[in-house]
Design an enzyme around this catalytic site. Structure first.
Site, PDB file in Angstrom:
ATOM      1  N   GLY A   1       1.021  -1.373  -0.090  1.00 24.06           N
ATOM      2  CA  GLY A   1       0.029  -0.027  -0.073  1.00 24.06           C
ATOM      3  C   GLY A   1       0.893   1.437  -0.074  1.00 24.06           C
ATOM      4  CB  SER A   2       0.087   4.560   0.866  1.00 22.88           C
ATOM      5  OG  SER A   2      -0.173   4.735   2.320  1.00 22.88           O
TER       6      SER A   2
ATOM      7  N   GLY B   1       2.709   2.037   5.236  1.00 17.86           N
ATOM      8  CA  GLY B   1       3.659   1.382   5.419  1.00 17.86           C
ATOM      9  C   GLY B   1       4.652   1.754   6.600  1.00 17.86           C
TER      10      GLY B   1
ATOM     11  CD  GLU C   1       6.505  -3.737  -3.128  1.00 17.85           C
ATOM     12  OE1 GLU C   1       7.571  -4.310  -2.859  1.00 17.85           O
ATOM     13  OE2 GLU C   1       6.619  -2.890  -4.124  1.00 17.85           O
TER      14      GLU C   1
ATOM     15  CB  CYS D   1       3.262  -0.359  -6.820  1.00 16.07           C
ATOM     16  SG  CYS D   1       1.835  -1.298  -6.065  1.00 16.07           S
TER      17      CYS D   1
HETATM   18  C1  UN1 Z   1       1.658  -3.458  -8.809  1.00 18.09           C
HETATM   19  O1  UN1 Z   1       2.320  -2.993  -9.737  1.00 18.09           O
HETATM   20  O2  UN1 Z   1       0.882  -2.999  -8.213  1.00 18.09           O
HETATM   21  O3  UN1 Z   1       4.179  -6.387 -12.805  1.00 18.09           O
HETATM   22  C2  UN1 Z   1       1.567  -4.903  -9.395  1.00 18.09           C
HETATM   23  C3  UN1 Z   1       3.106  -6.130 -13.064  1.00 18.09           C
HETATM   24  C4  UN1 Z   1       1.953  -7.033 -12.313  1.00 18.09           C
HETATM   25  C5  UN1 Z   1       1.981  -6.779 -10.779  1.00 18.09           C
HETATM   26  C6  UN1 Z   1       1.880  -5.312 -10.534  1.00 18.09           C
HETATM   27  N1  UN1 Z   1       2.286  -8.408 -12.490  1.00 18.09           N
HETATM   28  O4  UN1 Z   1       2.557  -5.164 -13.572  1.00 18.09           O
END
Ligand code: UN1
Length: 498
Positions: free
Chosen positions: A230-231, A235, A252, A286
C-alpha cells in the site's frame, strides 16, 4: 432490483458475521448506482478471534508435511482455472480495471499458486561439510506462526496470493485483511481455499477498514509477520508498529516509475510501451509508468506519435471488451488525480498535452472516469515528476542524452521499476547497472513482472524484502542451522581442529 448479498468474515473455518453487526457497501466505480454486496465492518474483536484461530491452527499445520500442504495449493490453482472468468468479471465490477486485466490478475493467482505448490518439494536449505570429523550440518527453513496480510485493491487477488501461498506452503497460518474497495475478490479467493481443503484456522479473512481491522492486526503480539502492500505513509506506520517487539514486516509501497527513451529507440515500440505502462490499470499500479524521460532529439517525433494514441484510448466500463481504460477506483482516488492535474497546470513551464478533465457525461456519468492525461516539458523536480499519483497521468521529461536520463530516473524517493528503450546493447547494459530500482525492463514498459522472479523496490518503495520467486520464502520463514555430532565425544569448533 436484485437483492444485495451480505458476505461474512471467515474465521476458524466458519463464515461468521462481525461482532460489530455493522456492514459496508461495495460500490461499482464504473457505475456507482450498483451496490455489489455488503461486507462485514469488523473491528478488533474479530481480529482477535481470527488471530486466536490462526494461532491454534499453526500447532498442527506446521507439522503437515510440506508436500501435503502443497497438494492443497495445487487443488486451489486448478479451481482458480475453472472460475477464472467469473472472478475476473466480479473483480472488474468491484475495482474497475478492464476485463483483460482482471483475467490477468486471476491468472497471476494461478501462476503463483502452482509455483509455490512446487516449493512443497523444494524449500531448499544448505548442507555443508563440518570442520570437525563425524559432524554433520545443514540449514532448514522454519515457519514463524501467524502472518497478517494487508492487501491492496489494484491487484485484489494476485497480491493476496503473493503473500498467502508462500506463507502457507512453509507452514504458517494467515489472517487476511483486504482493501475495503475489494472485499469480494478476497471472499472469492478464500472460498476456493476452503473448498480445496485448507483446515480450519489456517486462513482467516476479516474485512473492514485500516483503522478498525488493520491497526489491531499490525499491533497484535501474536502476529509474527506483517506483509503489507500500500502507501508509503501506512507502510511507515506498519514498520513502527512491528518495531518495538521485533515482529517481522514486509513492506511494498509506492513508485514513480520511469521509461527512458534514448535517441536510437524504436519509437513505435516505445509508444506502445508508454501507453500500456501509463494507462494500463488506469495508472493504478505501483509499477505504473508515471514519467517518460526522453532524449530531446526524439522528443517531438515521439509526442507526435504518442498523443494521438492517448487521445484515442477508449475509456469506459471495463466489462466491455472494447474498452481500453476503466475508472479510478473511488471518488477520493479521482479527486487525487484531479488535484495532481491542477498541480501540473500550475507548474511553471509544464504543458498539458492531452486529457486533463474528468469524464462526466453519457456512459461516464455514474463512474469515476478521467481522461488519460499527458503533461509535456516537465522538469525533473516538479511535483508531478516526483510524487506518486496512482492515476492516468504521465509526465514527459525531455533531457540531453543517456547519462542525464539515468540521473533523472534515479532522482526520486522511490525505486520500484524502470525501463529503457534503446537498440544499443551497450547502453542497455549500462542502464541495467546504473538505475537503482528493484525491477528493470529493456524495450518493455515498467509493468509486467512474472511470478518467479523477485518483486519489490529500493528506497522508500520497500524495506529490503521481496515478494514472488524463491525470495518470497524469506519473508515467511527463518533459517535454522542444525549441527549433528555423531563422534560420541566432545568436539569443539574453532579449537579442536587447529
Ligand atoms: C503493481 O504494480 O501494483 O508487474 C503490481 C506487474 C504485475 C503486478 C503489478 N504483474 O505489472
Amino acid at each position: 432490483m436484485a437483492r444485495v448479498q451480505t458476505h461474512k468474515n471467515f474465521i476458524d473455518g466458519k463464515w461468521v458475521v462481525s461482532h460489530t453487526h455493522r456492514t459496508f457497501d461495495n460500490i461499482n466505480p464504473a457505475d456507482t448506482r450498483i451496490n455489489l454486496g455488503r461486507f462485514q465492518k469488523s473491528d478488533k474483536s474479530d481480529v482477535d478471534a481470527a488471530v486466536a484461530a490462526a494461532k491454534r491452527a499453526f500447532k498442527t499445520w506446521r507439522l503437515v508435511p510440506a508436500p501435503k500442504r502443497a497438494e492443497i495449493l495445487f487443488r486451489i490453482a486448478d479451481r482458480m482455472v475453472a472460475d477464472k472468468e467469473l472472478f475476473a468479471r466480479q473483480m472488474t465490477q468491484e475495482m474497475g480495471k478492464i476485463i483483460a486485466e482482471t483475467r490477468g490478475d486471476v491468472q497471476e493467482v494461478i501462476d503463483m499458486t502452482y509455483y509455490m505448490a512446487g516449493e512443497g518439494r523444494r524449500q531448499f536449505g544448505q548442507t555443508t561439510p563440518s570442520e570437525l570429523q563425524n559432524k554433520f550440518m545443514m540449514s532448514v527453513r522454519q515457519p514463524l506462526g501467524v502472518c497478517g496480510m494487508i492487501t491492496p485493491w489494484n491487484f485484489p487477488m494476485a497480491i493476496a496470493s503473493w503473500k498467502i501461498m508462500p506463507a502457507l506452503v512453509l507452514g504458517n497460518t494467515c489472517v487476511l485483511k483486504p482493501a475495503t474497495y475489494t472485499p469480494w475478490s478476497a471472499v472469492n479467493f478464500v472460498k476456493i481455499c476452503e473448498e480445496c481443503g485448507l483446515p480450519p484456522g489456517v486462513l482467516n479473512l476479516v474485512t473492514g477498514t485500516g483503522s478498525e481491522v488493520g491497526e489491531p492486526l499490525i499491533t497484535h503480539p501474536d502476529v509474527r509477520v506483517i506483509s503489507f502492500t500500500g502507501s508509503t505513509d501506512i507502510g511507515r506506520r506498519v514498520s513502527e508498529a512491528c518495531a518495538p517487539d521485533f515482529r517481522h514486516c514486509h513492506l511494498e509501497m509506492g513508485g514513480k516509475n520511469a521509461i527512458m527513451i534514448l535517441d536510437d529507440a524504436k519509437l513505435d515500440l516505445a509508444v506502445d510501451g508508454c501507453l500500456w505502462g501509463a494507462f494500463g490499470t488506469t495508472g493504478q499500479r505501483c509499477t505504473a509508468t508515471s514519467r517518460i524521460i526522453i532524449d530531446k532529439k526524439v522528443y517531438r517525433k515521439f509526442l507526435n506519435r504518442f498523443l494521438p494514441r492517448v487521445k484515442a484510448l477508449r475509456v469506459g466500463n471495463g466489462l466491455d471488451e472494447k474498452v481500453e481504460m476503466g475508472p479510478s477506483v473511488s471518488a477520493s482516488q479521482l479527486k487525487t488525480v484531479m488535484e495532481y492535474v491542477q498541480i501540473g497546470r500550475n507548474e511553471d513551464g509544464a504543458r498539458l498535452l492531452a486529457g486533463g478533465k474528468p469524464l462526466t457525461r453519457g456512459q461516464h456519468r455514474y463512474g469515476y472516469f478521467h481522461e488519460p492525461t499527458v503533461f509535456g516539458d516537465v522538469t525533473p523536480k516538479m511535483r508531478i515528476a516526483q510524487e506518486e499519483i496512482f492515476g492516468p497521468v504521465v509526465s514527459v521529461i525531455p533531457v540531453n542524452g543517456m547519462k542525464r536520463a539515468i540521473e533523472v530516473c534515479n532522482d526520486v524517493a522511490y525505486g520500484l521499476s524502470a525501463a529503457v528503450y534503446t537498440q544499443d546493447v551497450n547502453r542497455a547494459f549500462a542502464a541495467m547497472r546504473d538505475v537503482y530500482t528493484g525491477i528493470f525492463y529493456v524495450n518493455a514498459p515498467t509493468i509486467g513482472a512474472e511470478v518467479h522472479l523477485p518483486f519489490g523496490g529500493t528506497k522508500v518503495t520497500g524495506n529490503g524484502h521481496r515478494e514472488a520467486g524463491v525470495a518470497a520464502l524469506d519473508v515467511f520463514s527463518e533459517w535454522k542451522s542444525l549441527y549433528i555430532d555423531f563422534s560420541g565425544t566432545i568436539q569443539r569448533a574453532q579449537i579442536d581442529n587447529q
